[in-house]
Design a protein around this motif. Structure first.
Motif, short mmCIF file in Angstrom:
data_model
loop_
_atom_site.label_atom_id
_atom_site.label_comp_id
_atom_site.label_asym_id
_atom_site.label_seq_id
_atom_site.Cartn_x
_atom_site.Cartn_y
_atom_site.Cartn_z
N ARG A 16 1.04 -1.16 -0.57
CA ARG A 16 -0.14 -0.12 0.25
C ARG A 16 1.03 1.16 -0.11
NH1 ARG A 16 -0.51 -2.79 4.87
NH2 ARG A 16 -3.09 -3.20 3.74
N ARG A 17 0.71 2.66 -0.16
CA ARG A 17 0.95 3.55 -1.39
C ARG A 17 0.35 4.69 -1.02
NH1 ARG A 17 4.87 3.46 -5.32
NH2 ARG A 17 6.67 2.68 -3.81
N THR A 18 0.60 5.59 0.18
CA THR A 18 -0.17 7.50 0.27
C THR A 18 1.00 7.99 -0.64
OG1 THR A 18 -1.54 6.63 1.57
CG2 THR A 18 -1.27 8.82 1.90
N LEU A 19 0.24 8.51 -1.95
CA LEU A 19 1.79 9.79 -1.97
C LEU A 19 1.32 10.54 -1.99
CD1 LEU A 19 0.99 8.43 -6.11
CD2 LEU A 19 3.23 7.99 -4.71
N GLU A 20 2.57 11.15 -2.16
CA GLU A 20 2.39 12.74 -1.14
C GLU A 20 3.13 13.92 -2.14
OE1 GLU A 20 5.92 13.69 2.19
OE2 GLU A 20 6.01 11.50 1.60
N ASP A 21 2.34 14.90 -1.76
CA ASP A 21 2.24 16.24 -2.80
C ASP A 21 3.28 16.29 -3.54
OD1 ASP A 21 1.80 18.36 -4.01
OD2 ASP A 21 0.65 19.80 -2.30
N PRO A 22 3.77 16.33 -4.84
CA PRO A 22 3.97 16.39 -5.73
C PRO A 22 4.55 17.07 -5.71
CG PRO A 22 2.46 16.07 -7.29
CD PRO A 22 1.74 15.91 -5.37
N ALA A 23 4.52 18.46 -5.33
CA ALA A 23 5.14 19.71 -5.02
C ALA A 23 5.69 19.96 -3.79
CB ALA A 23 3.65 20.96 -4.82
N VAL A 24 5.46 19.09 -2.97
CA VAL A 24 6.46 19.07 -1.39
C VAL A 24 7.00 18.70 -1.72
CG1 VAL A 24 6.46 18.55 0.48
CG2 VAL A 24 4.38 19.82 -0.10
N ARG A 25 7.59 16.90 -2.21
CA ARG A 25 8.01 15.29 -2.25
C ARG A 25 7.88 14.85 -3.52
NH1 ARG A 25 9.50 11.77 2.72
NH2 ARG A 25 9.85 13.54 3.28
N PRO A 26 8.77 14.74 -4.37
CA PRO A 26 8.10 14.30 -6.46
C PRO A 26 7.98 12.94 -5.79
CG PRO A 26 9.52 15.66 -6.69
CD PRO A 26 9.84 15.83 -5.06
N ALA A 27 6.98 11.86 -6.21
CA ALA A 27 6.74 10.16 -6.22
C ALA A 27 8.04 10.01 -6.61
CB ALA A 27 5.54 10.63 -7.00
N ARG A 28 8.70 8.88 -6.20
CA ARG A 28 10.03 8.19 -6.55
C ARG A 28 8.96 7.30 -7.74
NH1 ARG A 28 13.94 8.46 -2.85
NH2 ARG A 28 14.59 6.21 -3.77
N PRO A 29 10.22 7.25 -9.07
CA PRO A 29 10.03 6.25 -9.41
C PRO A 29 10.28 4.25 -9.31
CG PRO A 29 12.53 7.02 -9.30
CD PRO A 29 11.18 7.34 -8.46
N VAL A 30 9.25 4.43 -10.00
CA VAL A 30 9.00 2.56 -10.51
C VAL A 30 9.95 2.07 -10.86
CG1 VAL A 30 7.55 0.69 -9.87
CG2 VAL A 30 6.67 2.76 -9.03
N LEU A 31 10.68 1.35 -10.52
CA LEU A 31 11.66 0.25 -11.61
C LEU A 31 11.91 -0.47 -11.79
CD1 LEU A 31 14.36 0.80 -9.74
CD2 LEU A 31 13.71 2.35 -11.16
N PRO A 32 11.74 -1.09 -13.56
CA PRO A 32 11.77 -2.43 -14.36
C PRO A 32 11.98 -3.68 -12.41
CG PRO A 32 12.48 -1.09 -15.32
CD PRO A 32 13.39 -0.22 -13.75
N ASP A 33 11.22 -4.86 -12.11
CA ASP A 33 11.86 -5.77 -11.40
C ASP A 33 11.43 -6.77 -12.18
OD1 ASP A 33 8.78 -5.34 -11.52
OD2 ASP A 33 8.77 -4.91 -9.18
N GLY A 34 10.44 -7.00 -13.24
CA GLY A 34 10.30 -8.34 -14.42
C GLY A 34 8.71 -8.96 -13.35
N CYS A 35 8.47 -8.10 -12.80
CA CYS A 35 6.86 -7.57 -11.81
C CYS A 35 5.40 -7.67 -12.76
CB CYS A 35 6.82 -7.70 -10.54
SG CYS A 35 7.73 -8.97 -9.22
N MET A 36 4.90 -7.95 -12.75
CA MET A 36 2.86 -7.38 -12.82
C MET A 36 2.20 -7.21 -11.39
SD MET A 36 2.13 -8.94 -16.93
CE MET A 36 0.86 -8.83 -16.75
#
Length: 231
Positions: A16-36
């Motif tokens: 589970r994830r709660t995204l913060e305000d991108p103006a305050v803290r940019p969202a971290r990238p989701v990296l390729p991992d072989g999954c769906m």
């Protein structure tokens, strides 16, 4: 904020994830991992296809929940070849009957814990689909150990073209791309465990640290230090 735990579905992860305000803290990238992933986002059910480069969540702050399937298993559960979803986020209603997805969406929305409700759906679908192909598990194990693609194909009793077709259907891309993605994840795990960059590169299977740096730039779109917040 991000949290995850092992799923009751073998090899999967519930998160589970709660995204913060991108103006305050940019969202971290989701990296390729072989999954769906099977995703829930404020009333919507979606599928995250296999990535070949970093995905950066955008838009306003949102709550997300998901089930990340073990590499090579989601295609059979969803009933669609993985290559059709490569580098995409797709509405589940585009893959399954709309009436069924509406029922599932209402079920997740009414649940006190959307992540657990998603996990229940994944478990039910896995029971319908049957056990995963053991050959795919052996393939991931071999490539994640750094075994060359040609030797892996020989060990599995597959020709190069047959292996490529199996990989496209199960992972969304060929075995060489899968090997690159798994190698990057090995290197990042070592670095996060405190192993120096240069040693992590060699232990993960890169020629040297510059080789790792090029792969990070290509697959993640940034530098290793920026990716790990050490810039």
């Amino acid at each position: 904020m991000y949290q995850e735990r092992a799923s009751r579905l073998t090899g999967a992860v519930v998160w589970r994830r709660t995204l913060e305000d991108p103006a305050v803290r940019p969202a971290r990238p989701v990296l390729p991992d072989g999954c769906m992933d099977l995703l829930w986002n404020e009333g919507r059910l979606l599928v995250a296809g296999p990535d070949t480069h970093a995905y950066v969540p955008g838009g306003r702050p949102r709550r997300w929940a998901g089930v990340r399937f073990r590499p090579g298993t989601a295609s059979a559960l969803l009933g669609v070849p993985a290559y059709e979803l490569r580098d995409q986020r797709v509405e589940l209603a585009d893959l399954w009957p709309a009436a069924r997805v509406r029922r599932l969406s209402a079920r997740v929305a009414a649940a006190p814990d959307p992540a657990r409700a998603l996990e229940d759906i994944a478990l039910e679908r896995a029971a319908e689909a049957g056990p995963p192909d053991p050959l795919l598990g052996r393939l991931v194990t071999a490539l994640d150990a750094g075994r060359p693609v040609a030797a892996t194909a020989d060990g599995l009793g597959l020709g190069a073209r047959q292996l490529h077709r199996r990989c496209l259907s199960a992972f969304g891309y060929g075995p060489k791309t899968l090997a690159r993605v798994l190698r990057l994840q090995r290197a990042l795990a070592l670095v996060r465990a405190g192993v120096p960059f240069a040693e992590s590169a060699v232990r993960a299977g890169y020629a040297d640290q510059p080789h790792l740096a090029r792969e990070v730039r290509d697959l993640a779109g940034t530098t290793l230090r920026e990716l790990l917040g050490r810039g």
